[in-house]
Every structure is written in C-alpha cells, then in structure tokens.
Enzyme design. Structure first.
Site, short mmCIF file in Angstrom:
data_model
loop_
_atom_site.label_atom_id
_atom_site.label_comp_id
_atom_site.label_asym_id
_atom_site.label_seq_id
_atom_site.Cartn_x
_atom_site.Cartn_y
_atom_site.Cartn_z
N HIS A 71 -1.48 1.55 -4.49
CA HIS A 71 -1.68 2.84 -3.99
C HIS A 71 -0.82 3.67 -5.05
CE1 HIS A 71 -3.95 2.04 -0.06
NE2 HIS A 71 -4.59 1.69 -1.09
N GLN A 131 0.84 -1.48 -0.05
CA GLN A 131 -0.36 -0.01 -0.06
C GLN A 131 0.80 1.31 -0.05
OE1 GLN A 131 -3.37 -0.67 3.16
NE2 GLN A 131 -2.04 -2.17 3.64
N ASN A 132 2.20 1.13 0.05
CA ASN A 132 3.05 2.05 0.45
C ASN A 132 3.38 3.01 -1.07
OD1 ASN A 132 3.00 1.48 2.81
ND2 ASN A 132 5.17 0.72 2.98
N ASN A 153 3.84 -7.10 13.37
CA ASN A 153 3.32 -5.83 13.79
C ASN A 153 3.78 -5.50 15.29
OD1 ASN A 153 1.79 -3.23 14.47
ND2 ASN A 153 0.74 -4.13 12.70
P1 NAD Z 1 -1.29 2.75 9.02
O1 NAD Z 1 -0.65 3.81 9.30
O2 NAD Z 1 -2.81 2.61 9.21
O3 NAD Z 1 -0.79 1.65 10.14
C1 NAD Z 1 0.52 1.33 10.32
C2 NAD Z 1 0.59 0.11 10.92
O4 NAD Z 1 2.16 -0.50 10.97
C3 NAD Z 1 -0.02 0.15 12.39
O5 NAD Z 1 -0.47 -1.26 12.51
C4 NAD Z 1 1.63 0.00 13.15
O6 NAD Z 1 1.30 -0.80 14.27
C5 NAD Z 1 2.47 -0.79 12.41
N1 NAD Z 1 3.87 -0.46 12.74
C6 NAD Z 1 4.33 0.76 13.08
N2 NAD Z 1 5.64 0.66 13.25
C7 NAD Z 1 6.07 -0.66 12.74
C8 NAD Z 1 7.26 -1.29 12.31
N3 NAD Z 1 8.37 -0.80 12.82
N4 NAD Z 1 7.08 -2.33 11.91
C9 NAD Z 1 6.02 -3.27 11.39
N5 NAD Z 1 4.85 -2.54 11.57
C10 NAD Z 1 4.68 -1.49 12.15
O7 NAD Z 1 -0.77 2.15 7.74
P2 NAD Z 1 -1.55 1.41 6.66
O8 NAD Z 1 -2.36 0.29 7.11
O9 NAD Z 1 -0.52 1.11 5.60
O10 NAD Z 1 -2.67 2.58 5.85
C11 NAD Z 1 -2.11 3.96 5.62
C12 NAD Z 1 -2.42 4.44 4.13
O11 NAD Z 1 -1.64 5.66 3.94
C13 NAD Z 1 -1.98 3.31 3.07
O12 NAD Z 1 -3.12 3.56 2.17
C14 NAD Z 1 -0.59 4.05 2.42
O13 NAD Z 1 -0.81 4.05 1.01
C15 NAD Z 1 -0.54 5.45 2.86
N6 NAD Z 1 0.92 5.49 3.78
C16 NAD Z 1 1.86 5.09 2.76
C17 NAD Z 1 3.14 5.51 3.50
C18 NAD Z 1 4.41 5.09 2.75
O14 NAD Z 1 4.43 5.08 1.47
N7 NAD Z 1 5.54 4.65 3.52
C19 NAD Z 1 3.16 6.17 4.59
C20 NAD Z 1 2.00 6.75 5.44
C21 NAD Z 1 0.58 6.36 4.82
#
Ligand code: NAD
Ligand code: ZN
Length: 284
Positions: free
Chosen positions: A131, A113-114, A242
């Site tokens: 995404h 999703q990143n 997680n």
């Molecule tokens: P989310 O922010 O809703 O949830 C993040 C999850 O990661 C949580 O369950 C948290 O407990 C867990 N987490 C935190 N640190 C961690 C680690 N070090 N190792 C493993 N797990 C860890 O994220 P989501 O469910 O991906 O939804 C967010 C939406 O926003 C997605 O649709 C995404 O496209 C977008 N997004 C993307 C990025 C990116 O590209 N890096 C960053 C922020 C948001």
C-alpha cells in the site's frame, strides 16, 4: 497437519517455533497490528484516529477532495494528525525481531500493508509495501519518487498547522517536483489501484518460501487478503500471531494468540538464545 492453537503464548508453546526453524524459509505478511505497539492505531481498533475520521470519507480521494472544498480545516487537521503520529512512532520489539529473523536467514521478505516505514527503519531489507509509504512522495506528472525524512515532513506539518487552513494550504503537502509537477504521498487510498509489480512480487515470495507468518492483519482488505488463501492452497505452513482471531485463523496451522511485540522477541530468544538488544536504549 494437526492444528495447534496457543491461547496464551509461553516459552513452552514451542512447536510452531520448531517448525519455523526447521523449514527456515519464511515470508511474513504484516498489517496495522504490528505497529499498534508503536502507537499507530489499527484500522478497526476501538480507539484511535479512524473513530474520529470516517475512513469512507478520509481514506479515499473523492471524499478528501469534497471535504477539502467544504471544510478544508478538517482535511488539514486530519493530515497533520496522521503525519504527526507517523513521525513520532518508534519501531517496537516486533519490528526488531522480524529484522533479526531476516539477518539470520530464516525470513526472506516482509510483505506489508503498512505505510509507516517502520520495517525499513529497523533495517529489514526486503520489504514489499503493498500500500505504499507515507514518507515517499510520487510526482503526479512524471511519476518519479522522492523519500522525505521525518524532519522534512515535520517542517511541512508545522507550516500546515500555522497556515490559515484554507483550501490553498493543501499546496504545502503537494510538494514540487523538478519537472514542475506536484508530488503526493505515495500511499494507496481506498479505491486506488495497487502497483501490480508489488502484487506479483508478493505471490513470488509465497511460492518461494515454505512458511507464511501472518502478523497483525484482520484479513478484510483485498487484494492483500488473498495471499494467505493462496499460500494455503499451495500447501504452505501458516503461522498467525494476533491477540484476536482474524479471517485467517481458521486456515492457520498454528494460531499464536498474543501481541507481536511480545511473541516475536520470544521466538528469537527460543531459537537463538539471545535477548534482542537495541544499541541506543539497551534491552528491548
Ligand atoms: P486492521 O486494523 O484491519 O486489523 C488489525 C489487526 O491487528 C487485527 O486483527 C488486530 O486483532 C491485530 N492486532 C492488534 N494489536 C496487535 C498487536 N499488538 N500484535 C499483533 N496483532 C495485533 O489492519 P489491516 O488488516 O492491516 O488493514 C488495515 C488497512 O489500513 C491496511 O490496508 C493498512 O494499509 C492501513 N493501515 C496502516 C497502518 C500502518 O501503516 N501502521 C495503520 C492503520 C491502517
Ligand atoms: Zn515530476
């Protein structure tokens, strides 16, 4: 299967690793959590950009468009902050470990999703970006795509920061296509429709594999959040990594409580007896 919960991952917590190695065929579903250790804040984390910029306004097109009209500098500040974070982020051991699992023939694909390009940066080959990708630009007229380097994007950000941050400055991020149209970052904002081919590819990956590794996603963003429920429905083994419980923890066969950047390299070490190396910087 009896559910196993590892509240503190150690080398002894190894039965999920045996399962992964024995079944071999795995797909991974990753979310913002895997990139948290790369310095990109998660969506729902306690700190970070989304506490300062309300996603209901800044993560959707109508919200961005309206704010651009009334306070263009706010949108420009948001855009430059997002891109600066992405440009400066470096892949972490979790990204490297998944690439190694693919090299070793255990992982078939990553459904992510990143939008940060970090899986591709470490050489993961089959990455389904549900995404989109912020380094890719898509023409709003002819639909063609072009990927920009970190350097190219950094120059655009410098221009934006040095501009008067007026409504017209936004043109700098809407780069010109050969057809004369404007290109925008190819990432899916709230309310926008996902590429259906990618969704169906993701379902195929679940069908074709035995294990689904769920890493760093809270499970509240749909349609990505349907995938683990589908995997469960058709009898696949679910391993979740997680530090906190998510919407999927109750259906996971194995819940491994820990950070992706710590757990995943340990998995590699357990299976192959090797410590991951980064050519440029030594041991990870
Ligand atoms: P989310 O922010 O809703 O949830 C993040 C999850 O990661 C949580 O369950 C948290 O407990 C867990 N987490 C935190 N640190 C961690 C680690 N070090 N190792 C493993 N797990 C860890 O994220 P989501 O469910 O991906 O939804 C967010 C939406 O926003 C997605 O649709 C995404 O496209 C977008 N997004 C993307 C990025 C990116 O590209 N890096 C960053 C922020 C948001
Ligand atoms: Zn075009």
């Amino acid at each position: 299967m009896e559910k196993k919960i590892y509240s503190d991952f150690t080398y002894e917590s190894e039965s999920f690793i045996h399962e992964l190695f024995r079944k071999r065929k795995a797909a991974a579903l990753t979310g913002a959590g895997i990139s948290e250790e790369s310095g990109i804040s998660t969506f729902r984390g306690d700190n970070g950009i989304w506490k300062r910029y309300n996603p209901a306004i800044y993560a959707n097109l109508p919200g961005l468009g309206f704010t651009l009209l009334v306070a263009p500098h706010k949108v420009i500040n948001f855009i430059t902050e997002v891109f600066d974070t992405l440009i400066n982020a470096k892949p972490n051991p979790g990204h490297f470990a998944l690439a190694e699992l693919e090299n070793q023939g255990i992982l078939s694909s990553i459904i992510t999703q990143n939008i940060d390009n970090l899986h591709q940066e470490v050489g993961s080959k089959r990455v389904i970006e549900l995404h989109g990708n912020m380094f890719e630009f898509r023409c709003m007229k002819c639909n063609c795509k072009r990927k920009l380097s970190k350097g190219e994007l950094a120059s655009i950000m410098d221009e934006l920061k040095n501009s008067r941050k007026s409504l017209f400055a936004i043109k700098k991020i809407l780069i010109k296509c050969n057809c004369g149209g404007k290109m925008r970052p190819n990432a899916v904002l709230f309310g926008e429709v996902l590429d259906q081919t990618k969704i169906s590819d993701a379902y195929k990956e679940i069908n074709n594999n035995e294990v689904l590794l769920i890493i760093g996603t809270s499970g509240v963003v749909y349609p990505a959040a349907y995938l683990p429920w589908y995997a469960k429905e058709i009898g696949k083994t679910i391993i979740e990594i997680n530090p906190d419980r998510s919407k999927f923890s109750e259906i996971a066969n194995y819940f491994v409580k820990g950070k992706a950047g710590e757990v995943l390299p340990s998995v590699i070490e357990q299976i192959f007896g090797v410590t991951l190396m980064n050519d440029k910087e030594g041991c990870l």
